[in-house]
Design a protein around this motif. Sequence first.
Motif, PDB file in Angstrom:
ATOM      1  N   GLY A  25      49.099  25.936   4.449  1.00  0.00           N
ATOM      2  CA  GLY A  25      49.032  25.574   5.853  1.00  0.00           C
ATOM      3  C   GLY A  25      47.729  24.935   6.278  1.00  0.00           C
ATOM      4  O   GLY A  25      47.523  24.690   7.461  1.00  0.00           O
ATOM      5  N   LEU A  26      46.830  24.665   5.344  1.00  0.00           N
ATOM      6  CA  LEU A  26      45.550  24.061   5.716  1.00  0.00           C
ATOM      7  C   LEU A  26      45.682  22.583   6.063  1.00  0.00           C
ATOM      8  O   LEU A  26      44.945  22.083   6.897  1.00  0.00           O
ATOM      9  CB  LEU A  26      44.541  24.242   4.577  1.00  0.00           C
ATOM     10  CG  LEU A  26      44.087  25.675   4.312  1.00  0.00           C
ATOM     11  CD1 LEU A  26      43.192  25.731   3.094  1.00  0.00           C
ATOM     12  CD2 LEU A  26      43.366  26.227   5.520  1.00  0.00           C
ATOM     13  N   LEU A  27      46.588  21.899   5.427  1.00  0.00           N
ATOM     14  CA  LEU A  27      46.779  20.470   5.675  1.00  0.00           C
ATOM     15  C   LEU A  27      48.185  20.281   6.240  1.00  0.00           C
ATOM     16  O   LEU A  27      49.156  20.154   5.507  1.00  0.00           O
ATOM     17  CB  LEU A  27      46.613  19.681   4.378  1.00  0.00           C
ATOM     18  CG  LEU A  27      45.264  19.855   3.663  1.00  0.00           C
ATOM     19  CD1 LEU A  27      45.304  19.195   2.304  1.00  0.00           C
ATOM     20  CD2 LEU A  27      44.140  19.296   4.500  1.00  0.00           C
ATOM     21  N   ASN A  28      48.282  20.245   7.561  1.00  0.00           N
ATOM     22  CA  ASN A  28      49.601  20.231   8.190  1.00  0.00           C
ATOM     23  C   ASN A  28      50.219  18.845   8.274  1.00  0.00           C
ATOM     24  O   ASN A  28      51.417  18.705   8.151  1.00  0.00           O
ATOM     25  CB  ASN A  28      49.518  20.850   9.585  1.00  0.00           C
ATOM     26  CG  ASN A  28      49.208  22.328   9.512  1.00  0.00           C
ATOM     27  OD1 ASN A  28      49.582  22.986   8.554  1.00  0.00           O
ATOM     28  ND2 ASN A  28      48.521  22.842  10.515  1.00  0.00           N
ATOM     29  N   ALA A  30      50.827  14.722   7.270  1.00  0.00           N
ATOM     30  CA  ALA A  30      50.879  13.879   6.073  1.00  0.00           C
ATOM     31  C   ALA A  30      49.597  13.061   5.934  1.00  0.00           C
ATOM     32  O   ALA A  30      49.139  12.812   4.821  1.00  0.00           O
ATOM     33  CB  ALA A  30      52.089  12.957   6.130  1.00  0.00           C
ATOM     34  N   PHE A  31      49.016  12.644   7.058  1.00  0.00           N
ATOM     35  CA  PHE A  31      47.775  11.880   6.992  1.00  0.00           C
ATOM     36  C   PHE A  31      46.654  12.728   6.399  1.00  0.00           C
ATOM     37  O   PHE A  31      45.882  12.239   5.581  1.00  0.00           O
ATOM     38  CB  PHE A  31      47.371  11.385   8.386  1.00  0.00           C
ATOM     39  CG  PHE A  31      46.040  10.692   8.394  1.00  0.00           C
ATOM     40  CD1 PHE A  31      45.907   9.410   7.877  1.00  0.00           C
ATOM     41  CD2 PHE A  31      44.914  11.320   8.901  1.00  0.00           C
ATOM     42  CE1 PHE A  31      44.678   8.781   7.872  1.00  0.00           C
ATOM     43  CE2 PHE A  31      43.689  10.697   8.904  1.00  0.00           C
ATOM     44  CZ  PHE A  31      43.568   9.414   8.387  1.00  0.00           C
ATOM     45  N   GLN A  32      46.554  13.976   6.832  1.00  0.00           N
ATOM     46  CA  GLN A  32      45.509  14.851   6.294  1.00  0.00           C
ATOM     47  C   GLN A  32      45.693  15.071   4.802  1.00  0.00           C
ATOM     48  O   GLN A  32      44.733  15.042   4.031  1.00  0.00           O
ATOM     49  CB  GLN A  32      45.522  16.201   7.004  1.00  0.00           C
ATOM     50  CG  GLN A  32      45.004  16.154   8.411  1.00  0.00           C
ATOM     51  CD  GLN A  32      45.138  17.492   9.114  1.00  0.00           C
ATOM     52  OE1 GLN A  32      46.034  18.269   8.808  1.00  0.00           O
ATOM     53  NE2 GLN A  32      44.259  17.741  10.059  1.00  0.00           N
ATOM     54  N   ARG A  33      46.930  15.281   4.349  1.00  0.00           N
ATOM     55  CA  ARG A  33      47.187  15.466   2.920  1.00  0.00           C
ATOM     56  C   ARG A  33      46.872  14.203   2.144  1.00  0.00           C
ATOM     57  O   ARG A  33      46.274  14.250   1.079  1.00  0.00           O
ATOM     58  CB  ARG A  33      48.636  15.876   2.694  1.00  0.00           C
ATOM     59  CG  ARG A  33      48.930  17.307   3.073  1.00  0.00           C
ATOM     60  CD  ARG A  33      50.300  17.734   2.586  1.00  0.00           C
ATOM     61  NE  ARG A  33      51.383  16.914   3.117  1.00  0.00           N
ATOM     62  CZ  ARG A  33      52.016  17.151   4.249  1.00  0.00           C
ATOM     63  NH1 ARG A  33      51.672  18.178   4.996  1.00  0.00           N
ATOM     64  NH2 ARG A  33      52.998  16.370   4.648  1.00  0.00           N
ATOM     65  N   GLY A  34      47.266  13.052   2.676  1.00  0.00           N
ATOM     66  CA  GLY A  34      47.000  11.783   1.989  1.00  0.00           C
ATOM     67  C   GLY A  34      45.519  11.484   1.920  1.00  0.00           C
ATOM     68  O   GLY A  34      45.014  11.080   0.863  1.00  0.00           O
ATOM     69  N   PHE A  35      44.813  11.675   3.011  1.00  0.00           N
ATOM     70  CA  PHE A  35      43.373  11.414   3.017  1.00  0.00           C
ATOM     71  C   PHE A  35      42.641  12.356   2.078  1.00  0.00           C
ATOM     72  O   PHE A  35      41.767  11.938   1.320  1.00  0.00           O
ATOM     73  CB  PHE A  35      42.811  11.541   4.437  1.00  0.00           C
ATOM     74  CG  PHE A  35      41.358  11.240   4.534  1.00  0.00           C
ATOM     75  CD1 PHE A  35      40.899   9.940   4.449  1.00  0.00           C
ATOM     76  CD2 PHE A  35      40.423  12.260   4.676  1.00  0.00           C
ATOM     77  CE1 PHE A  35      39.549   9.650   4.516  1.00  0.00           C
ATOM     78  CE2 PHE A  35      39.078  11.993   4.748  1.00  0.00           C
ATOM     79  CZ  PHE A  35      38.636  10.679   4.671  1.00  0.00           C
ATOM     80  N   ALA A  36      43.001  13.637   2.104  1.00  0.00           N
ATOM     81  CA  ALA A  36      42.352  14.612   1.226  1.00  0.00           C
ATOM     82  C   ALA A  36      42.640  14.297  -0.237  1.00  0.00           C
ATOM     83  O   ALA A  36      41.757  14.377  -1.092  1.00  0.00           O
ATOM     84  CB  ALA A  36      42.824  16.025   1.570  1.00  0.00           C
ATOM     85  N   GLY A  37      43.863  13.910  -0.535  1.00  0.00           N
ATOM     86  CA  GLY A  37      44.229  13.610  -1.913  1.00  0.00           C
ATOM     87  C   GLY A  37      43.524  12.385  -2.456  1.00  0.00           C
ATOM     88  O   GLY A  37      42.967  12.408  -3.557  1.00  0.00           O
ATOM     89  N   VAL A  38      43.510  11.312  -1.690  1.00  0.00           N
ATOM     90  CA  VAL A  38      42.882  10.073  -2.151  1.00  0.00           C
ATOM     91  C   VAL A  38      41.380  10.238  -2.286  1.00  0.00           C
ATOM     92  O   VAL A  38      40.780   9.835  -3.291  1.00  0.00           O
ATOM     93  CB  VAL A  38      43.236   8.910  -1.193  1.00  0.00           C
ATOM     94  CG1 VAL A  38      42.399   7.692  -1.475  1.00  0.00           C
ATOM     95  CG2 VAL A  38      44.702   8.572  -1.315  1.00  0.00           C
ATOM     96  N   SER A  39      40.753  10.844  -1.304  1.00  0.00           N
ATOM     97  CA  SER A  39      39.300  10.990  -1.370  1.00  0.00           C
ATOM     98  C   SER A  39      38.881  11.933  -2.496  1.00  0.00           C
ATOM     99  O   SER A  39      37.900  11.670  -3.199  1.00  0.00           O
ATOM    100  CB  SER A  39      38.748  11.482  -0.034  1.00  0.00           C
ATOM    101  OG  SER A  39      39.297  12.733   0.298  1.00  0.00           O
ATOM    102  N   THR A  40      39.628  13.004  -2.711  1.00  0.00           N
ATOM    103  CA  THR A  40      39.302  13.918  -3.803  1.00  0.00           C
ATOM    104  C   THR A  40      39.466  13.245  -5.150  1.00  0.00           C
ATOM    105  O   THR A  40      38.634  13.400  -6.044  1.00  0.00           O
ATOM    106  CB  THR A  40      40.201  15.172  -3.728  1.00  0.00           C
ATOM    107  OG1 THR A  40      40.058  15.765  -2.454  1.00  0.00           O
ATOM    108  CG2 THR A  40      39.829  16.174  -4.795  1.00  0.00           C
ATOM    109  N   GLN A  41      40.519  12.473  -5.324  1.00  0.00           N
ATOM    110  CA  GLN A  41      40.762  11.806  -6.601  1.00  0.00           C
ATOM    111  C   GLN A  41      39.702  10.758  -6.885  1.00  0.00           C
ATOM    112  O   GLN A  41      39.204  10.656  -8.003  1.00  0.00           O
ATOM    113  CB  GLN A  41      42.157  11.180  -6.600  1.00  0.00           C
ATOM    114  CG  GLN A  41      42.689  10.859  -7.975  1.00  0.00           C
ATOM    115  CD  GLN A  41      42.360   9.469  -8.451  1.00  0.00           C
ATOM    116  OE1 GLN A  41      42.121   8.579  -7.643  1.00  0.00           O
ATOM    117  NE2 GLN A  41      42.327   9.288  -9.745  1.00  0.00           N
ATOM    118  N   ILE A  42      39.318   9.982  -5.893  1.00  0.00           N
ATOM    119  CA  ILE A  42      38.312   8.936  -6.104  1.00  0.00           C
ATOM    120  C   ILE A  42      36.961   9.543  -6.448  1.00  0.00           C
ATOM    121  O   ILE A  42      36.297   9.113  -7.389  1.00  0.00           O
ATOM    122  CB  ILE A  42      38.224   8.023  -4.864  1.00  0.00           C
ATOM    123  CG1 ILE A  42      39.481   7.163  -4.758  1.00  0.00           C
ATOM    124  CG2 ILE A  42      36.980   7.142  -4.920  1.00  0.00           C
ATOM    125  CD1 ILE A  42      39.579   6.367  -3.489  1.00  0.00           C
TER     126      ILE A  42
END
Length: 96
Positions: A25-28, A30-42
Amino acid sequence: MIEFLIYFATLFGTLSVVGAAGNSGLLNSAFQRGFAGVSTQIVSAKFLLNYTNLESYLWACYDGKLGLVGYLLIFSLGVLMVTWASNLYNYRQAII
């Protein structure tokens, strides 16, 4: 080849972490999940590619400087990536 292993490892790691955070429930949105995923991967991929000890060790394995053990390490990392991708696809989480 080595770069692909590092990129896939960071991609699967990112998917696992963001998926776990989303399930809790921390990333409710889709934008938050996408931003967190892309920035973490990069960030993690850039760190691992610039961390020359890891990269040079994997290149030595790939070039055959470590003999059969180096090739087995590269093969086992490939099998790990396939298993990790299968777990993320089938179960929507990393199975530990």
